[in-house]
Design a protein around this motif. Structure first.
Motif, mmCIF file in Angstrom:
data_model
loop_
_atom_site.group_PDB
_atom_site.id
_atom_site.type_symbol
_atom_site.label_atom_id
_atom_site.label_comp_id
_atom_site.label_asym_id
_atom_site.label_seq_id
_atom_site.Cartn_x
_atom_site.Cartn_y
_atom_site.Cartn_z
ATOM 1 N N LEU A 76 13.060 -8.610 -14.632
ATOM 2 C CA LEU A 76 13.188 -8.829 -13.021
ATOM 3 C C LEU A 76 12.422 -9.929 -12.666
ATOM 4 N N SER A 77 12.560 -10.704 -11.824
ATOM 5 C CA SER A 77 11.987 -11.914 -11.235
ATOM 6 C C SER A 77 10.774 -11.387 -10.566
ATOM 7 N N PRO A 78 9.705 -12.359 -10.586
ATOM 8 C CA PRO A 78 8.620 -12.059 -9.824
ATOM 9 C C PRO A 78 8.961 -11.928 -8.184
ATOM 10 N N GLU A 79 9.926 -12.713 -7.762
ATOM 11 C CA GLU A 79 10.272 -12.860 -6.559
ATOM 12 C C GLU A 79 10.893 -11.216 -6.026
ATOM 13 N N PHE A 80 11.527 -10.810 -6.982
ATOM 14 C CA PHE A 80 12.352 -9.280 -6.871
ATOM 15 C C PHE A 80 11.200 -8.560 -6.604
ATOM 16 N N ILE A 81 10.112 -8.596 -7.467
ATOM 17 C CA ILE A 81 9.255 -7.349 -7.448
ATOM 18 C C ILE A 81 8.112 -7.767 -6.348
ATOM 19 N N SER A 82 7.642 -8.773 -6.165
ATOM 20 C CA SER A 82 6.807 -9.206 -4.967
ATOM 21 C C SER A 82 7.520 -8.868 -3.898
ATOM 22 N N THR A 83 8.527 -9.190 -3.523
ATOM 23 C CA THR A 83 9.188 -8.709 -2.172
ATOM 24 C C THR A 83 9.096 -7.076 -1.956
ATOM 25 N N LEU A 84 9.162 -6.423 -2.764
ATOM 26 C CA LEU A 84 9.001 -5.091 -2.607
ATOM 27 C C LEU A 84 7.404 -4.596 -2.553
ATOM 28 N N THR A 85 6.820 -5.156 -3.399
ATOM 29 C CA THR A 85 5.170 -4.868 -3.449
ATOM 30 C C THR A 85 4.564 -5.289 -1.890
ATOM 31 N N ARG A 86 5.139 -6.423 -1.305
ATOM 32 C CA ARG A 86 4.415 -6.812 0.069
ATOM 33 C C ARG A 86 4.960 -5.878 0.836
ATOM 34 N N ALA A 87 6.243 -5.074 1.016
ATOM 35 C CA ALA A 87 6.682 -4.455 1.992
ATOM 36 C C ALA A 87 5.792 -3.022 1.770
ATOM 37 N N GLY A 88 5.168 -2.440 0.821
ATOM 38 C CA GLY A 88 4.575 -1.548 0.412
ATOM 39 C C GLY A 88 4.888 -0.618 -0.670
ATOM 40 N N VAL A 89 6.100 -1.259 -1.554
ATOM 41 C CA VAL A 89 6.671 -0.211 -2.465
ATOM 42 C C VAL A 89 5.720 -0.422 -3.721
ATOM 43 N N ARG A 90 5.438 0.898 -4.177
ATOM 44 C CA ARG A 90 4.791 0.715 -5.369
ATOM 45 C C ARG A 90 5.455 0.589 -6.729
ATOM 46 N N VAL A 91 5.530 -0.399 -7.492
ATOM 47 C CA VAL A 91 6.413 -0.703 -8.489
ATOM 48 C C VAL A 91 5.760 -0.466 -9.779
ATOM 49 N N HIS A 92 6.277 0.509 -10.493
ATOM 50 C CA HIS A 92 5.511 0.940 -11.679
ATOM 51 C C HIS A 92 6.110 0.459 -13.156
ATOM 52 N N VAL A 93 5.709 0.068 -14.105
ATOM 53 C CA VAL A 93 6.356 0.028 -15.390
ATOM 54 C C VAL A 93 5.851 0.834 -16.536
ATOM 55 N N PHE A 94 6.980 1.561 -16.993
ATOM 56 C CA PHE A 94 6.453 2.371 -17.962
ATOM 57 C C PHE A 94 6.369 1.514 -19.548
#
Length: 430
Positions: A76-94
């Motif tokens: 997943l691209s940095p942009e895909f992840i950062s857009t979520l995290t900036r909105a407040g989504v907590r993205v976790h990687v197992f």
């Protein structure tokens, strides 16, 4: 331990055409919380739609936690992840892992579950990943798969499980759990409390009894297989199992043969057009052994089969992420629901019957042409492999599962687009 919970309602969802719109609709209606786990998330049209749904939910104040597997979703691209995290989504990687000479590491003991819980009131469990290859318009490689939408008291058990798994993984990684995940209740207290944040257990809404059953590499190493074996022992009329990756252990295979020999109509739906050639090769090594006992085998030939479902007699069914192969039964982290309900059993059974009738070819002794000496050698090899592989699996690398923030968990994103050079269909499904 898993426990039977009554008063539930299940709605069968077949393929991405039924699953994705319903999940995205429920996320859009979420008021407080969305918790999502998936093995594969691709940055294609399905992934972008999930991205938009989670982003919008977080922007309106919903607490959103998404956990992806570091092996299954590495690009997943940095942009895909950062857009979520900036909105407040907590993205976790197992269990994130670096690449070695271009190859993904951390091959074993993957987080293979596919779960969504919305507001502690509604859950989804099944085998469908967030990728466009679960839609028919993907073409000949589109996958055939199933999931269930769940309402009722069993949702509290699913909700408690995903919250505990998230908190435990973060503690193992040395991270401080987010606010709201620090409390440590006993399993029993949490079960009685229902949702993690202290909400009441969802009210009864239907007639179905259900178990939420998981597999891990510590206390629940064979729970899903054990429920399959118990149901097969109790079967009196019919067994229909549709499973994508089929190479079960000796004990499960024995229960299938015993059921067929005592007159139960045992049918298997396996891959006829596999996404990986080894899948069909492995399953076909068991064909003579099963056919000799009276098991009927059908190969689904329209496109790759990715389902992990079964119906037994008139009221037992299961839907989930667990295949019947060494990875799912001995290594991966899996989750299934076991359902006792005549109406659901009838619906899933009817869809599997239609699959057999319209899209499968039956495997018979006559269709298996091979030298007798090779059959003898192969049978000897397979017998001993099936008896031993659960023990051998324990020799493979064992570790304490870690869940880390996405910024630390995707160190090898594939450039600005996050896409691999090969087509999405080349990604390894499990």
């Amino acid at each position: 331990m898993s426990r039977w919970v009554s008063g539930n309602q299940f709605h069968l969802l077949e393929n991405g055409e039924e699953f994705f719109p319903r999940v995205f609709e429920c996320i859009a209606a979420a008021r407080h919380e969305v918790v999502l786990e998936t093995f594969i998330l691709f940055e294609d049209k399905v992934g972008e739609e999930l991205h938009a749904a989670l982003h919008q939910a977080a922007r309106r104040g919903v607490q959103v936690d998404m956990t992806i597997d570091g092996y299954g979703s590495p690009d997943l691209s940095p942009e895909f992840i950062s857009t979520l995290t900036r909105a407040g989504v907590r993205v976790h990687v197992f269990d994130p892992g670096p690449r070695l000479w271009g190859w993904r590491t951390n091959l074993f003991r993957r987080m293979h579950r596919k779960i969504v819980v919305v507001d502690g009131e509604r859950a989804f469990v099944g085998g469908i990943n967030y990728s466009a290859d679960h839609l028919a318009d993907f073409g000949p490689l589109a996958k055939q798969d199933y999931a269930v939408e769940i309402e009722g008291p069993i949702v509290a058990d699913i909700h408690g499980f995903v919250r505990r798994a998230l908190a435990a993984g973060q503690r193992n990684a040395g991270a401080e759990p987010p606010a709201g995940l620090r409390e440590r209740f006993s399993d029993r207290a949490r079960s009685l409390a229902g949702a993690w944040r202290g909400d009441s257990i969802p009210a009864p809404v239907g007639e179905a009894s259900a178990l939420f059953v998981t597999r891990d590499n510590r206390k629940h190493t064979n729970d899903i297989e054990r429920h399959y074996r118990a149901a097969l022992r109790m079967a009196r009329k019919r067994v229909v199992i549709a499973n994508a990756y089929f190479f079960p252990g000796y004990r499960l295979l024995r229960e299938m043969r015993h059921a067929a020999r005592r007159g139960v109509d045992v049918r298997l739906i396996l891959q006829g057009e596999p996404d990986m050639a080894i899948v069909k090769t492995a399953a076909s090594m068991l064909y003579h052994h099963l056919l000799d006992a009276g098991v009927r085998i059908y190969e689904y030939c329209e496109r790759p089969l990715h389902g992990k479902v079964a119906v037994i007699d008139d009221d037992w069914a299961t839907v989930g992420s667990s295949n019947l192969d060494p990875l799912s039964l001995s290594l991966n982290l899996e989750a299934n629901v076991v359902i006792r309900d005549q109406a659901f059993n009838s619906e899933l059974g009817a869809r599997l019957e239609a699959l057999i009738r319209n899209n499968c070819k039956q495997v018979t002794h006559d269709s298996l042409v091979e030298p007798s000496w090779w059959r003898t050698v192969r049978s000897y090899f397979v017998f001993h492999l099936l008896r031993r592989y659960p023990a051998w699996a324990g020799w493979l690398p064992a570790h304490t599962p870690r869940i880390t923030p996405a910024g630390q968990g995707l160190p090898n994103s594939a450039g600005p687009t996050g896409r691999d050079p090969e087509p999405v269909s080349q990604a390894k499904p499990v």
